[in-house]
Design an enzyme around this catalytic site. Structure first.
Site, short mmCIF file in Angstrom:
data_model
loop_
_atom_site.label_atom_id
_atom_site.label_comp_id
_atom_site.label_asym_id
_atom_site.label_seq_id
_atom_site.Cartn_x
_atom_site.Cartn_y
_atom_site.Cartn_z
N HIS A 42 82.07 0.11 37.87
CA HIS A 42 80.77 0.65 38.30
C HIS A 42 80.79 1.03 39.77
O HIS A 42 79.92 1.78 40.23
CB HIS A 42 79.66 -0.37 38.08
CG HIS A 42 79.49 -0.76 36.66
ND1 HIS A 42 79.87 -1.99 36.16
CD2 HIS A 42 79.02 -0.06 35.60
CE1 HIS A 42 79.62 -2.03 34.86
NE2 HIS A 42 79.11 -0.88 34.49
N THR A 100 70.85 -4.56 42.53
CA THR A 100 70.51 -3.24 41.97
C THR A 100 71.32 -2.95 40.71
O THR A 100 71.26 -1.85 40.17
CB THR A 100 70.76 -2.12 42.99
OG1 THR A 100 72.17 -2.06 43.27
CG2 THR A 100 69.99 -2.36 44.28
ZN LIG Z 1 75.15 -2.34 45.55
#
Ligand SMILES: [Zn+2]
Length: 267
Positions: free
Chosen positions: A103, A217
């Protein structure tokens, strides 16, 4: 050589249908949101994207029901009260390992004494990673890229320093050292014992910031994270931005509602 297919008799035809149907069921059952190593799979787009993170895993519920989520759009910040704990950064040159998480590109601090202070509270640097575009919005706008420096105190509470990067005239020298070592394959970790990095060189010169109470997040979107957002951006070159975007581009969670939270400004 070719073989002629035998015409199907009705019994075979039914059996074939049943087999096809059960294969389809099996296939559907195997396409759950779990990867081979049993980590729930979430993404930035499509059916496992940000709007559906809470459906990927029970542990990700905060991504949907959380009330203090990040990132946010920063505007109308209030001056921080005098007694509000102030930031002091104390980073040392340190060796890092580089992890391609699938990611983001993440730099893991090996045991080190790099830390920040919030008032008297001490938080050790754990890792930093990059998002492009930057996740925070300032008056509705994102930077070209951001770095999140994740710190943890002895109680396990997190404080994240966010640095914005924008394309300018000059490359960032310390970032360049990192870019040259990134493992291409997701899930791979690269030991970098021979390269030492001074994280201070990735921070802006002016240390004014915004601060608020938010969350991770990325899943599990856990809350109770103190965010510190430097106001001044750091310059990088177009080539450096593209080098990072070759790995990940669009790893940016949408803005989350403020729900009455106050954003403080420290000049
Ligand atoms: Zn981050």
């Amino acid at each position: 050589m070719s073989t002629l297919r035998k015409p199907l008799n009705p019994e075979h035809f039914i059996m074939n249908l049943v087999n096809t149907f059960s294969s389809a069921l099996l296939l559907a059952a195997s396409i759950t949101a779990v990867s081979a190593d049993e980590h729930p799979v979430w993404t930035y787009t499509g059916e496992h994207g940000p709007a559906h993170w809470s459906a990927v895993d029970h542990g990700f519920a905060a991504c949907e029901i959380g009330r203090h989520e990040s990132p946010i759009n920063i505007e109308n910040a209030k001056p921080a009260p005098p007694k509000y704990p102030r930031l002091a950064v104390s980073y040392k040159t340190l060796p890092l390992d580089i992890l391609n998480t699938g990611h983001a590109i993440q730099f893991q601090a090996q045991a080190s004494d790099s830390k920040i202070l919030l008032g008297k509270g001490e938080y050790q640097l754990q890792q930093f990673h990059f998002h492009s575009p930057g996740e925070e919005r300032f008056g509705g706008k994102s930077s070209d890229m951001d770095a999140h420096f994740v710190h943890k105190n002895s109680k396990g509470q997190l404080a994240v320093l966010a640095v914005q990067f924008n394309i300018g005239m000059h490359p960032n020298r310390e970032l360049q050292k990192l870019l040259e070592q990134i493992p291409a394959e997701p899930g791979k970790e690269q030991k970098m014992d021979n390269v030492r990095i001074d994280p201070t060189a990735l921070l802006p010169r002016k240390r004014g910031y915004y601060t608020y109470d938010g969350s991770l997040t990325t899943p599990p979107c856990s809350e109770g994270v103190t965010w510190i957002e430097f106001k001044q951006a750091v310059e990088i070159s177009q080539d450096q931005l593209e080098a990072m975007q070759n790995y990940y581009r669009g790893n940016q969670r949408p803005v989350q509602p403020l729900n009455g939270r106050v954003v403080y400004e420290v000049k």
